[in-house]
Design an enzyme around this catalytic site. Structure first.
Site, PDB file in Angstrom:
ATOM      1  CB  VAL A  18       4.339 -33.325  42.802  1.00 12.07           C
ATOM      2  CG1 VAL A  18       3.016 -33.326  43.575  1.00 12.07           C
ATOM      3  CG2 VAL A  18       5.320 -34.296  43.443  1.00 12.07           C
ATOM      4  NE  ARG A  43      13.028 -23.802  35.997  1.00 12.63           N
ATOM      5  CZ  ARG A  43      13.116 -23.591  37.293  1.00 12.63           C
ATOM      6  NH1 ARG A  43      13.429 -22.377  37.739  1.00 12.63           N
ATOM      7  NH2 ARG A  43      12.891 -24.552  38.166  1.00 12.63           N
ATOM      8  CB  CYS A 132       5.860 -39.298  49.515  1.00 17.18           C
ATOM      9  SG  CYS A 132       7.654 -39.087  49.560  1.00 17.18           S
ATOM     10  CD  GLN A 159      11.797 -42.401  51.316  1.00 11.58           C
ATOM     11  OE1 GLN A 159      11.984 -42.492  52.528  1.00 11.58           O
ATOM     12  NE2 GLN A 159      11.610 -41.238  50.718  1.00 11.58           N
ATOM     13  CB  SER A 162       9.882 -39.904  41.235  1.00 16.36           C
ATOM     14  OG  SER A 162       9.308 -40.929  42.019  1.00 16.36           O
ATOM     15  N   GLY A 163      10.948 -39.027  44.328  1.00 10.80           N
ATOM     16  CA  GLY A 163      10.698 -38.249  45.525  1.00 10.80           C
ATOM     17  C   GLY A 163      11.564 -37.005  45.594  1.00 10.80           C
ATOM     18  CE  LYS A 216      11.331 -34.526  55.085  1.00 11.48           C
ATOM     19  NZ  LYS A 216      11.250 -34.024  53.685  1.00 11.48           N
ATOM     20  NE  ARG A 238      15.972 -40.480  47.200  1.00 12.10           N
ATOM     21  CZ  ARG A 238      14.873 -39.793  47.475  1.00 12.10           C
ATOM     22  NH1 ARG A 238      13.681 -40.299  47.179  1.00 12.10           N
ATOM     23  NH2 ARG A 238      14.928 -38.608  48.052  1.00 12.10           N
ATOM     24  CG  HIS A 245       8.540 -43.702  48.322  1.00  6.75           C
ATOM     25  ND1 HIS A 245       9.403 -43.514  47.267  1.00  6.75           N
ATOM     26  CD2 HIS A 245       8.420 -42.486  48.931  1.00  6.75           C
ATOM     27  CE1 HIS A 245       9.795 -42.245  47.244  1.00  6.75           C
ATOM     28  NE2 HIS A 245       9.211 -41.609  48.244  1.00  6.75           N
TER      29      HIS A 245
END
Length: 346
Positions: A18, A43, A132, A159, A162-163, A216, A238, A245
């Site tokens: 993101v 890192r 998202c 979805q 990448s979420g 959520k 998923r 999505h």
């Protein structure tokens, strides 16, 4: 970057999936940026990123990193946000947080600019960016709510991986290679193999048998729309898709509202942030492959329910890394400036 009149902006989690998109969205944004600071974990320190023909070195995110920052965009995980967002706000930055850390905090506005921009004026240093899957749904439903009211929403999501971050994309890629070679797959980010599979679980199960992702969507939708009586149910799934999505959404409009499909198409076609793609004759409807890399929320497969007069079905698709995360965050920042909530320096 050279200091000049404008905003001092920081991205926390600048090297993540993101964060990378936030950088791209800022590059095309209307925000007048005087200085941009890229922050991440130890890192990632020393990596560089390009922004408007300038090379910026990634620094470690620390409390003192936010001295002089006007707006801080966070997308480095909930633990980092809980630790550093209050520190940033304490130093005068307005935080736009892309994690779930503050979304249901009654003191923190949860904002989608097309739906509830007025909530930004209530901020106390931290603003939450919704989930998202919630964002794209409420962008499409808000015009219907304003015109006809909403009684009930039932959503099933499809979805993209990448979420769950860049490591989830990598896992899908590696598992796909393994399956095609006839080899055993390795699973880390997901509870089961995701390649060539569908997993009806996103996040942990709660006591009520819904997952945290589903709760959520339910709770965030009510908060954003400022309607805690709205009936919302969600099933989050998923799919082995990298970006984008998709959602099948059934809504029941206000009592006795009997609207035509043409009315709905006309209404949504004029709605901010929405693009209607709905032409059954030519097999035209929204798909993740077409939405990837675009900011809009795409709506299609619009049809009346066959049994419920005020029932309506929609298919909603959006790039989860853009409107679902990075672009919505940058939109919030733009709205803060455009409305005069955040003032330019100089």
């Amino acid at each position: 970057m050279n200091k000049q009149q404008g905003l001092n902006v920081a991205i926390v989690g600048a090297t993540g999936a993101v964060g990378v998109q936030m950088l791209k969205m800022l590059e095309g944004s209307t925000l007048p940026i005087a200085e941009l600071k890229l922050l991440a974990s130890k890192r990632s320190v020393g990596q560089t990123r390009e922004f408007k023909s300038q090379t910026i070195r990634v620094e470690e995110a620390r409390p003192e990193s936010f001295e002089g920052i006007d707006i801080a965009l966070f997308s480095a995980g909930g633990a980092v946000s809980k630790q550093l967002a209050p520190e940033a706000a304490k130093r005068g930055a307005v935080v736009v947080d892309n994690t779930s850390a503050f979304r249901m905090d009654p003191e923190v506005p949860l904002v989608v600019p097309e739906v509830n921009p007025e909530a930004l004026r209530e901020h106390k240093g931290i603003i939450a960016n919704p989930n998202c899957s919630t964002i794209q749904m409420v962008v499409a439903l808000e015009p219907l709510r304003q015109a006809y009211e909403l009684n009930r929403v039932v959503v099933s999501t499809y979805q993209a991986v990448s979420g769950a971050g860049q490591s989830a994309i990598n896992e899908l890629t590696e598992q796909t290679k393994s399956v095609l070679k006839g080899e055993k797959t390795k699973t880390d980010k997901f509870p089961h193999q995701i390649a060539f599979n569908v997993i009806p679980q996103i996040d942990k199960f709660q006591e009520n048998r819904y997952t945290f992702e589903e709760m959520k969507m339910i709770n965030e939708t009510r908060k954003i729309m400022d309607d805690h009586t709205l009936k919302v149910a969600a099933t989050c799934v998923r799919l082995p898709v990298a970006v984008g999505h998709a959602e099948s959404v059934y809504v029941e409009l206000g009592d006795d509202k009997d609207v035509s499909v043409d009315e709905v198409i006309e209404l949504l076609s004029k709605a901010p942030g929405v693009t209607v793609v709905d032409d059954p004759e030519h097999l035209s409807y929204p798909m993740p492959v077409d939405a990837a890399g675009k900011k809009e929320v795409f709506v299609g497969r619009i049809r009346k329910d066959l049994d419920v007069k005020n029932g309506l079905h929609l298919w909603i698709v959006s790039d989860n890394l853009l409107k679902g995360a990075a672009w919505n965050s940058v939109q919030i920042a733009e709205t803060l400036v455009d409305s005069g909530i955040v003032k330019l320096k100089g």
